[in-house]
Scaffold this active site. Structure first.
Site, PDB file in Angstrom:
ATOM      1  N   TYR A 257       0.854  -1.186   0.000  1.00 30.27           N
ATOM      2  CA  TYR A 257       0.000   0.000   0.000  1.00 30.27           C
ATOM      3  C   TYR A 257       0.890   1.236   0.000  1.00 30.27           C
ATOM      4  CZ  TYR A 257      -3.001   3.746   1.749  1.00 30.27           C
ATOM      5  OH  TYR A 257      -3.652   4.926   1.893  1.00 30.27           O
TER       6      TYR A 257
ATOM      7  N   GLU B   3      -3.258   7.476  -4.089  1.00 29.55           N
ATOM      8  CA  GLU B   3      -3.169   6.217  -3.347  1.00 29.55           C
ATOM      9  C   GLU B   3      -3.060   5.048  -4.320  1.00 29.55           C
ATOM     10  OE1 GLU B   3      -5.747   5.067   0.357  1.00 29.55           O
ATOM     11  OE2 GLU B   3      -6.762   4.259  -1.402  1.00 29.55           O
TER      12      GLU B   3
END
Lengths: 380, 298
Positions: A102, A190
Site C-alpha cells: 500500500y 493512493e
C-alpha cells in the site's frame, strides 16, 4: 474532484508510474473490441465507480476469453454498487502478483506537512490495517519546501519492511508518485495494491486520485470534470456556479456563506426538520444568484418549504431584499418561503420585503424562529 | 489593547488597483485603517484615490513604513504575493483570496515558518481581521462591530467562517459587548494563523476578558485548540461548531469543511471543547447568550 480508477491510471502514467495496459469502455460491444485490441488473456474487467468494495459487489472479474468478457461486461455494466450505477468499465491485462503493498500521499492538516504512508500489508482496506496493526504502516512527514529525495524514500521503504526485491522499484514509484501528488495538485494519491510481480517489477494495480479543484486553472482537467458524477440537483447548481450539496430532507436552504449555511442546516435539524440541501450563495446575494438558487431548490420535488437565511455584511439589507423580490418576479416558486434577514441595514431590507409578505412568503426576526416556521411548513 | 493589528498598523494593499482591492481598500481606509500604499508593478507612480501605488511591497515599505499587507490578488498569484510581502519586510500578511491551491498553501506556510519566522500570515480564504475602533483589514463590515470600552469586559473572537464571524460580532453588539479583536482565520486546509495563535494572544491581552471561538467540521484544529485552552488558558471561552448535522464525505463549501473517515465531526469537537471547560452553544444565538452570561459573571 475524485477520479475514476482508469483516469487515475492515466494520471499516474503521465508521471511514468507503471500501470497495466487497458481501455475504458461503456458498452459490451466496445468491451469486446477492447479485449481484442489488448490481445492477451486473461484480462480483468473492473467497474468504475467512486466507491470502495467493488470486488465484493461483483464489480471486478477475470475473463479468459472473449465469451467471458461478454458475460462479465454484460453483468457489470448497470450494476448497482452501494447506490452507484456502473456506467464505465475498465479492461486491463491481468497481472501476476507475488506481493501486495500500500502506498499513498495526502496532506496532514494537523502537521501542515505532506504525509506519506507505505505498508507491506496492501490489497486490504488500509483503515483496517491502521486499526489492527498500526506498526505495519510506515509514515513519513514531508516538508513541502524540501520535497522527497531518493535517500529518504529508500529509508522509508526499508522501514516498511517491503521485500528487498521490491526496494528499487518501490523507491522509483514513490518518487514518481510524490511528483504526481505535488505537481499534479492532488489532495490524495493512493495505490492499493502496489504489487511486486514474480518477475521483480513493482507496479500500480489500482489508482485512487482526488484532485484539488482549486488548481484546475493550471491543468488540463476538462475530461475529468466532464465525467464527475453528481445528482441531477447538484449538476444544475454546478452549472449555475452555486455551492450546492444535495441532502435528503424537505426544507430547502439558501444562506450566504459556508459557515452560516452549515449553521442553518444545524438549526433546521434542531427544530425537528430535515434539510433538503446545503446551498451557499456567497457574500453578494444579488438577484441573479438568488433567482438561480431558488430555481435549483424549486426543481427538487422533495422540497416542501424554503428557508432563506441571509446575514448582510458589506452587502446591505436593502440590496438583499431587492434581490429576493426581483428573483421572485422571475421565478415561480411552489413551496412557501421563510426569510430571515439580519445584519447591515436589516431594518431597511425588512421594510422592502414587508408589502410582499403573504402565506407563501413569510419573514421571521431570528434564525431560530425562521427555522421553526420553515420546519412546521414542511411538515404540513 | 488588541491583537495583531491596531491604529498604528500601516497596511499596503497588494491588488489595490483591482476592483475588489480598491473597493475594500477604500472601505478599510474609511473605517480608519492606515491604508498607506498599494502595489502594482505596471502602475507604480500612480495612485488610487490618493493612495500611492508602488512597484513592489519592498518599495512600499521603504517609502511608507508599511508593516502589514493585505492581499487581494487572484489565486494564481497568491504564492508569489505572499513571498513578496514577507521578503518586502512586513510582519503581518492578510490574504483574503479564496481558491488558492492546497499545495501552494502548504508550501508557503512552511517556507514562511522556516525563512521568515517573525512573519504572521492570516488566511488565505479569510474575511480578515478587525480591531474595532482601530483598524479593519479585509472584508468585514466594520459597523457591525462594537469597539471595546474601557472599564468594561471586552471579548475577542476567532472564527473559521466569514458570515458566522459577522453573526458573532452582531450578537455581541446587540448585547452591548465590545470586541477587542475579531480574527477570521478562514476555512482552508492550511490556514496561516491557527486558533491557538489567536487564543495565545487573547490570553496575553489585558483588555480581552473572554474569547468566542467559532469552529467548523473537518480537520482537528478545534481539538488542538481545546487542548491549549485546557492547559494554557485562564480566560473563559465560549464556542460554537458549525456543521453538526453535515453528512460525512460531503464538502460543505469551505475546502476544509468535510467529515472524513469519522474524523473531524462536530460532536467530537464539541466534546473536546466542553472537556476543556469551553461553554459550547448549539447554535450561534445560544453561543451569544452564553457569552452574555460569561461576561456578566466576570
Amino acid at each position: 474532484m475524485d477520479l475514476f480508477e482508469y483516469q487515475g491510471k492515466q494520471f499516474f502514467a503521465s508521471f511514468d508510474i507503471p500501470v497495466s495496459k487497458g481501455e475504458a469502455v461503456t458498452t459490451v460491444d466496445d468491451a469486446l473490441a477492447a479485449a481484442e485490441r489488448i490481445g492477451q488473456y486473461p484480462v480483468v474487467i473492473k467497474a468504475q465507480v467512486h466507491v470502495g468494495g467493488r470486488g465484493k459487489a461483483g464489480g471486478v472479474k477475470l475473463a479468459n476469453n472473449l465469451d467471458e468478457v461478454r458475460e462479465h461486461a454484460t453483468n457489470i455494466l448497470g450494476l448497482d454498487i452501494k447506490g452507484h450505477i456502473v456506467k464505465i468499465i475498465w479492461i486491463e491485462v491481468a497481472s501476476d502478483i507475488a506481493e501486495e503493498y500500500y502506498a499513498s500521499f495526502t496532506l496532514d492538516r494537523s502537521a501542515k506537512k505532506h504525509l506519506g504512508m507505505l505498508s507491506a500489508e496492501g490489497g486490504v482496506e488500509i483503515e483496517a490495517v491502521a486499526e489492527e496493526n498500526p506498526d505495519a504502516i510506515a509514515k513519513i512527514w514531508i516538508d513541502p519546501v524540501d520535497g522527497l529525495d531518493e535517500a529518504t524514500a529508500r529509508e522509508w521503504v526499508k522501514a516498511a519492511n517491503l521485500n528487498p526485491d521490491a526496494e528499487n522499484g518501490a523507491v522509483d514509484i514513490l518518487l514518481k508518485l510524490y511528483r504526481a501528488y505535488t505537481e499534479g495538485d492532488a489532495d490524495l494519491c493512493e495505490i492499493n495494491p502496489l504489487i511486486l510481480k514474480p518477475t521483480g517489477e513493482v507496479h500500480a494495480l489500482d489508482a485512487k486520485v482526488t484532485l484539488d479543484a482549486n488548481a484546475d486553472y493550471r491543468h488540463e482537467w476538462a475530461e475529468y470534470e466532464a465525467t464527475q458524477v453528481r445528482d441531477v440537483r447538484e449538476q444544475a447548481a454546478h452549472e449555475k456556479g452555486l455551492q450546492y450539496v444535495g441532502l435528503d430532507g424537505t426544507v430547502g436552504i439558501i444562506a450566504n456563506g459556508a459557515g452560516l449555511a452549515m449553521s442553518t442546516l444545524d438549526v433546521v435539524n434542531q427544530a425537528g426538520g430535515k434539510p433538503a440541501n446545503f446551498l451557499d450563495i456567497g457574500g453578494g446575494a444579488n438577484a441573479d444568484v438568488m433567482a438561480g438558487a431558488l430555481e435549483v431548490i424549486n426543481n427538487d420535488p422533495a422540497v416542501k418549504s424554503i428557508f432563506i437565511n441571509i446575514f448582510g455584511g458589506i452587502t446591505r439589507g436593502e440590496e438583499v431584499a431587492n434581490g429576493i423580490i426581483e428573483a421572485l418576479n422571475r421565478v415561480t416558486i411552489d413551496s412557501p418561503i421563510v426569510i430571515r434577514l439580519d445584519g447591515t441595514n436589516a431594518e431597511e431590507g425588512r421594510s422592502i420585503l414587508e408589502p410582499h409578505l403573504s402565506d407563501k412568503l413569510q419573514m421571521q426576526p431570528t434564525m431560530l424562529d425562521a427555522a421553526a416556521v420553515a420546519v412546521e411548513l414542511a411538515s404540513r | 489593547m488588541s491583537i495583531f493589528v491596531d491604529e498604528n498598523t500601516k497596511v499596503v494593499y497588494q491588488g489595490l488597483t483591482g476592483s475588489q482591492g480598491r473597493y475594500y481598500g477604500l472601505l478599510n481606509r474609511d473605517y480608519g485603517t492606515q491604508v498607506v500604499a498599494g502595489t502594482n508593478p505596471k502602475k507604480a507612480g500612480t495612485d488610487v484615490d490618493g493612495i500611492p501605488i508602488f512597484a513592489s511591497v519592498a518599495d512600499a515599505v521603504a517609502e511608507t513604513g508599511a508593516n502589514a499587507s493585505c492581499i487581494f490578488i487572484p489565486a494564481a498569484g497568491v504564492r508569489a504575493a505572499v513571498m513578496e510581502a514577507a521578503e518586502g519586510g512586513v510582519e503581518f500578511i492578510v490574504c483574503i483570496t479564496e481558491g488558492v491551491p492546497a499545495h501552494d498553501e502548504a508550501w508557503f506556510f512552511n517556507k514562511l515558518k522556516r525563512d521568515f519566522p517573525g512573519v504572521q500570515l492570516l488566511g488565505p480564504n479569510c474575511p480578515g481581521i478587525i480591531s474595532p475602533g482601530k483598524a479593519n483589514i479585509g472584508i468585514t463590515a466594520g459597523h457591525i462591530a462594537k469597539a471595546p470600552e474601557e472599564g468594561a469586559h471586552n471579548v475577542g473572537i476567532v472564527s473559521r467562517s466569514g458570515t458566522l464571524t459577522y453573526q458573532a460580532l452582531y450578537e455581541l453588539k446587540l448585547q452591548n459587548i465590545g470586541v477587542t479583536t475579531c480574527v477570521g482565520i478562514g476555512g482552508d486546509p492550511v490556514p496561516g494563523t491557527s486558533f491557538i495563535d489567536c487564543l495565545e494572544r487573547f490570553e496575553a491581552d489585558p483588555d480581552t476578558s473572554a474569547v468566542m471561538m467559532i469552529g467548523e467540521i473537518g480537520g482537528s484544529a478545534e481539538e488542538e485548540a481545546a487542548e491549549f485552552i485546557k492547559t494554557k488558558m485562564t480566560k473563559p471561552v465560549v464556542g460554537y461548531i458549525a456543521g453538526q448535522t453535515a453528512p460525512p464525505g460531503k464538502k460543505m463549501g469551505h475546502a476544509g469543511a468535510i467529515v472524513s473517515g469519522g474524523k473531524g465531526t462536530a460532536a467530537a469537537k464539541m466534546e473536546a471543547m466542553e472537556a476543556a471547560g469551553v461553554k459550547v452553544g448549539a447554535n450561534p444565538t445560544e453561543a451569544g447568550s452564553l457569552m452574555v452570561e460569561v461576561v456578566k459573571s466576570l
